[in-house]
Design an enzyme around this catalytic site. Sequence first.
Site, short mmCIF file in Angstrom:
data_model
loop_
_atom_site.label_atom_id
_atom_site.label_comp_id
_atom_site.label_asym_id
_atom_site.label_seq_id
_atom_site.Cartn_x
_atom_site.Cartn_y
_atom_site.Cartn_z
N GLU A 73 0.88 -1.17 0.00
CA GLU A 73 0.00 0.00 0.00
C GLU A 73 0.91 1.22 0.00
O GLU A 73 2.12 1.06 -0.16
CB GLU A 73 -0.90 -0.03 1.25
CG GLU A 73 -1.69 -1.33 1.37
CD GLU A 73 -2.63 -1.37 2.56
OE1 GLU A 73 -3.11 -0.31 3.00
OE2 GLU A 73 -2.87 -2.47 3.09
N LYS B 91 -0.53 3.64 -5.74
CA LYS B 91 0.41 2.57 -5.42
C LYS B 91 1.33 2.25 -6.59
O LYS B 91 1.97 1.20 -6.62
CB LYS B 91 -0.37 1.31 -4.99
CG LYS B 91 -1.27 1.54 -3.77
CD LYS B 91 -2.20 0.38 -3.49
CE LYS B 91 -3.24 0.75 -2.45
NZ LYS B 91 -4.27 -0.30 -2.28
N ARG C 139 3.16 -14.08 -7.13
CA ARG C 139 1.82 -14.34 -7.68
C ARG C 139 1.60 -13.79 -9.08
O ARG C 139 0.53 -14.00 -9.66
CB ARG C 139 0.77 -13.78 -6.73
CG ARG C 139 0.49 -14.71 -5.57
CD ARG C 139 -0.45 -14.10 -4.55
NE ARG C 139 -1.83 -14.15 -4.97
CZ ARG C 139 -2.85 -13.77 -4.17
NH1 ARG C 139 -2.60 -13.31 -2.97
NH2 ARG C 139 -4.07 -13.83 -4.60
#
Length: 243
Positions: A3, A36, A86
């Site tokens: 974040e 971000k 990921r």
Amino acid sequence: MPELPEVETIRRQLTAKIIGKTLEGKKIVKVRRRAKVLLVDFARGGSLAFHLKLTGQLIFNGQPSRATRKVFNFDDGSRLIFNDARKFGWVKKLKDTKFLEEKFGPEALDIKLGTFTARLARRPNAKIKPLLMDQKFIAGIGNIYSDEILFAAKVHPARRVKTLSRREVKNIFQNIKKILKKAIEHHGSSVKSYVDACGRRGDFVKYHKVYQREGEKCGRCGGVIKRIKIGGRSAHFCGQCQI
DNA sequence: TCAAATGTTTGATC
DNA sequence: GGATCAAACATTTG
């Protein structure tokens, strides 16, 4: 990731490390952050834009690993490693970054109380937690910090905006600044995979009052920390003192 | 084996 | 347009 406090930590560290270096023949003049997104600007225009999503890492002079997606080599032999287990994150070359201004709402660290209040007034029926995480509404806050901000403000995450008193709105506003700044001082929250540009973990997790503390006792009132789903995400809060 | 995970987008539905 | 929700992306971890 990452974040606002985590991206901002990386931005500051990279500013100190890569300004003036040359990458693929282009000189780096600035490292910026919008929401971000991390932006590396080149002298003759154009930028490299990174979004780390949930598991992205940017490590200066790191060692490549199984999670490494890209390695950027600077002219002086140093390098920047982009990891992402990921694979949700991305990096792209941008000629123009102006569109990012309108893509996101006001920066959480820059927004003024009057602007915040005025924007809330346009969304009376929204639930406060998902709204704080809406990057078009306010830029930089995600799941961890929305929970921590609302705990500090003693506001239940599912509260509708129109039910918030002026005092509660001000309290939320002030805690956005306070908690994000404190998290930056501690180099962010390493819940799982996040590390900063030096490959080190952030320290802020030990200051989390509610995030991933389901079942623990509230440090403020002794109530029990609960977890519910709001907008598809886990919301952590004290069932007793967050009204 | 199942659930959950720091993010965002897209599509469906009311 | 708003609000809500599910699903998708791909992988790791408990």
